[in-house]
Design an enzyme around this catalytic site. Structure first.
Site, short mmCIF file in Angstrom:
data_model
loop_
_atom_site.label_atom_id
_atom_site.label_comp_id
_atom_site.label_asym_id
_atom_site.label_seq_id
_atom_site.Cartn_x
_atom_site.Cartn_y
_atom_site.Cartn_z
N LYS A 170 0.93 -1.14 0.01
CA LYS A 170 0.05 0.08 -0.05
C LYS A 170 0.87 1.19 -0.11
O LYS A 170 1.89 1.14 0.73
CB LYS A 170 -0.86 0.12 1.35
CG LYS A 170 -2.01 1.16 1.19
CD LYS A 170 -2.87 0.80 2.53
CE LYS A 170 -3.82 2.02 2.74
NZ LYS A 170 -4.48 1.69 3.99
N SER A 250 -9.48 1.39 3.37
CA SER A 250 -8.62 2.43 2.51
C SER A 250 -7.56 1.58 1.72
O SER A 250 -6.91 1.87 0.47
CB SER A 250 -7.96 3.07 3.12
OG SER A 250 -7.05 2.88 4.29
N SER A 274 -9.82 -0.66 7.35
CA SER A 274 -9.38 -0.50 6.11
C SER A 274 -8.58 -1.37 5.34
O SER A 274 -8.14 -1.58 4.48
CB SER A 274 -8.25 0.75 6.19
OG SER A 274 -9.11 1.80 6.41
#
Length: 559
Positions: A170, A250, A274
Site C-alpha cells: 500500500k 482504504s 481499512s
C-alpha cells in the site's frame, strides 16, 4: 507485447544537442483516455459513493511506471505465460516454492508472470483496476540474483517461506526506491527509506514488486467520497465488477491487486476497517493484527493509537506467512511488543478441529443476512459450537476525535522525521489543507471535509486520553461479554461491520471469503478475538477455508 493486449507505439527521437548524444527510445505503453462516458454511466448508481467525478488520475503517467521494465516483461511470450498459469495462478506460497525447488519455476519467471499480468490488465483501459501505481525497477534483476543463489545451493531450509515471493505494498508504507504518496499530490515526490516492516520483509527475502493505490490519506480526507480514490492514483476499481461494486477502503489497491493475482500477496494498513473492508469486497483473506504486533514506523499515519499494517492474501496459509515475515520489535514504535507470539507461521497450515472451536454469532446478523445465517448453520454441522448472542450497547462517542487529534499530531511527526523538506513543502494538516485549496479541482475533487474537521476539533489532551480509555473499555466489553461468558475463541461478524469496536478494543480480526451475493458481490466472514490471538484466529480461519473453499477468482482476470 501482444497486439490484443497493449497499444504500443515506439517513437524514435533523434537527439541533436551534441555529437555525443545518441538516439533516445521512448516506449509509449499507455495513452490517457476520455473517461467521461464511464463517469456518466455511474451518475445514477444506487450507491452514492460510486457516482464518480473521474476515474483515471490527472497526474499519474502510467508510462513512467511501466516503461522501465517493459524490455524485461516483453521477453516473456504469451505461450510461456500460459505455461506458467497452472504453476502460479491462485497457488499458495508453499506450492510455488515447491515448483521452484523442483526446477519447474524460477524466481525470475515468477516475477515476470505477475508483471505480465499487471501490464496485460492495467495498461488496457477496458480492464484496468487503477491499482498498481509504482513498480520496483530492479525487481527482475533481484529475482535473477535469487536464482543464482539457488543454483549455488543456498540451503532452502533456513529460508523464511516468504523468500523470493513478490509482494505489493500500500502506498502509505515507506519503501526505498519508490515514492510514498499516501495517494496525495502533496507527497507525490516523497522519497524515503524503508519502513520497519519493509526492512523485515527484505531481511526475510521477500521481493518488493511495487506500490498500489489507496483511498487518499487512508480515507481520512473527504466525507462521503468514493473509496479507492486518490488524486495521485485515480479511482481503484473492483475486479468482480468494475464500477459496479465498491473496492472497499482504504487498502483498496492491496485488495484488488491480490484478488486479480498481481502478486503473491500485499500489505495493507488499517485504522478502522481499512484491511477488513477491501479484503471482503475483493474476496481475499485479510488480517488486522493486535495493535503493537507489527511496527508502524515509516508508515504515513492517521492514528498512533489505532493504526496497524497487516497481510492481505488469497488464502489463510499465505496470510500467516506474510504476517510472520513482518514481525519484530521496533524501538521507534512505542506500541511495539518484544514477544513475536510464536505459532503464527505454523497456524496457517494447522487448522483447528471444528469440535474444539467455540464461536459467538451475533443475533442481529442471523436475522438480517441469509448468507451469514447459512454459514453459521454450516459451521454447526461441521462440529463447531455456536453461541448466538446480542452484544451490549456501548458508546462510541469521541471516536472521531481520536482520529482528528492523533492525525494532527502524528502526521506532523511523520513529515518531520521522514519527508525531505527541500521537496515536500507541507509540514502539517494546515499546510495540506492550504495546498489542496490551491487547486481544488485536481487535488480535492470531492472536497476535504475530514481534514477541515481536524482543524476545528478542540478536544484537549486530557479529554482525549479519557476518550481513548473509555472507548478501549467499551470496545472490549462489546466482544468480551460473550467471549468471557461462554469461553469463546472468537466472535464472528461480516466484512468490516464491527471493525470500529475491534479498532478501539485493539483486538485482531481475520476476514475470510464467505461467498457471493446474488449480484456477484463478494461477502466475507470475519473472526474477531482478544489481543494477540492471531495464531488461534488463523487456525480457525484455516479450518473454515479448508472446509468451505469459497473464493472464486474474478471471471475477467482468469487468463
Amino acid at each position: 507485447m501482444k497486439k490484443h493486449i497493449l497499444l504500443i507505439l515506439v517513437i524514435l527521437l533523434s537527439a541533436c544537442k551534441s555529437e555525443q548524444e545518441s538516439k533516445k527510445v521512448e516506449v509509449i505503453l499507455w495513452i490517457p483516455y476520455n473517461d467521461s462516458i464511464e463517469v456518466a454511466a455511474n451518475n445514477n448508481h444506487e450507491n452514492g459513493r460510486m457516482q464518480y467525478k473521474l476515474i483515471q488520475s490527472k497526474v499519474l503517467d502510467k508510462n513512467e511506471v511501466f516503461a522501465p521494465l517493459y524490455d524485461e516483461v516483453s521477453k516473456l511470450t504469451e505461450s510461456e505465460y500460459q505455461k506458467l498459469i497452472p504453476l502460479v495462478l491462485e497457488q499458495d506460497i508453499f506450492t510455488i516454492r515447491n515448483h521452484i525447488k523442483e526446477d519447474r519455476l524460477t524466481y525470475e519467471n515468477l516475477v515476470l508472470f505477475y508483471l505480465y499480468r499487471i501490464y496485460k490488465y492495467e495498461l488496457n483501459n477496458a480492464t484496468t483496476l487503477n491499482t498498481v501505481i509504482a513498480l520496483n525497477k530492479d525487481v527482475v534483476e533481484q529475482a535473477r540474483e535469487l536464482d543464482k543463489q539457488n543454483q549455488m545451493g543456498v540451503a532452502t531450509q533456513i529460508q523464511h517461506p516468504i523468500f523470493g515471493m513478490p509482494i505489493l505494498l500500500k502506498d502509505n508504507i515507506n519503501t526505498l526506491g519508490m515514492k510514498t504518496t499516501a495517494g496525495s499530490i502533496a507527497l507525490m515526490d516523497n522519497e524515503v527509506d524503508d519502513s520497519f516492516i519493509v526492512q523485515q520483509l527484505k531481511k526475510n527475502g521477500a521481493l518488493i514488486l511495487g506500490k498500489v493505490n489507496l483511498s487518499e490519506w487512508a480515507y481520512f480526507l473527504c466525507s462521503g467520497c468514493p473509496v479507492g480514490y486518490s488524486a495521485y492514483g485515480g479511482q481503484t476499481l473492483n475486479p468482480y465488477g468494475r464500477r459496479i461494486f465498491e473496492t472497499g477502503g482504504s487498502s483498496s489497491g492491496s485488495g484488488t491487486a491480490v484478488s486479480a493475482n498481481y502478486a503473491v500477496a500485499a500489505v495493507g494498513t488499517e485504522t478502522s476497517g481499512s484491511i477488513l473492508s477491501p479484503s471482503s469486497q475483493n474476496s481475499v483473506v485479510g488480517l488486522k493484527p493486535t495493535i503493537g504486533l507489527l511496527s508502524r514506523s515509516g508508515i504515513v499515519p492517521i492514528s498512533s493509537t489505532l493504526d496497524t499494517p497487516g497481510p492481505m492474501t488469497k488464502n489463510v496459509k499465505d496470510n500467516a506467512i506474510l504476517l510472520s515475515a513482518m514481525l519484530g520489535y521496533d524501538k521507534l514504535d512505542s506500541a511495539s511488543v518484544e514477544d513475536n507470539y510464536p505459532g503464527i507461521l505454523s497456524a496457517g497450515i494447522h487448522p483447528k478441529v471444528f469440535s474444539e472451536i467455540k464461536l459467538g454469532a451475533i443475533k442481529d446478523l442471523m436475522e438480517t443476512d441469509s448468507i451469514y445465517k447459512e454459514t453459521v448453520q454450516n459451521l454447526k454441522e461441521a462440529g463447531a459450537t455456536i453461541i448466538e448472542f446480542t452484544p451490549p450497547e456501548v458508546s462510541m462517542d469521541g471516536f472521531l476525535s481520536i482520529l482528528n487529534i492523533d492525525m494532527r499530531n502524528d502526521l506532523k511527526t511523520y513529515l518531520k522525521e521522514y519527508a525531505n523538506p527541500d521537496v515536500i513543502k507541507v509540514t502539517s494538516i494546515e499546510d495540506a489543507v492550504a495546498f489542496n485549496n490551491a487547486d481544488s479541482l485536481v487535488r480535492i475533487p470531492y472536497g476535504q471535509a475530514l481534514f477541515e474537521g481536524i482543524l476545528t476539533d478542540s478536544t484537549t489532551t486530557i479529554e482525549l486520553e479519557q476518550i481513548k480509555n473509555n472507548l478501549e473499555k467499551n470496545g472490549r466489553s462489546f466482544f468480551d461479554a460473550a467471549i468471557n461468558a461462554y469461553n469463546l475463541d472468537a466472535v464472528i461478524s461480516i466484512n468490516n461491520y464491527h471493525a470500529g469496536y475491534a479498532a478501539v478494543a485493539k483486538y485482531p480480526a481475520l476476514t475470510v471469503p464467505m461467498g457471493y451475493k446474488p449480484s456477484g458481490e463478494p461477502i466475507s466472514l470475519t473472526f474477531i478475538g482478544k489481543q494477540f490471538s492471531e495464531a488461534s484466529l488463523l487456525q480457525i480461519g484455516k479450518a473454515y477455508e479448508e472446509k468451505f473453499p469459497n473464493r472464486i477468482i474474478p471471471s475477467d482476470y482468469q487468463n
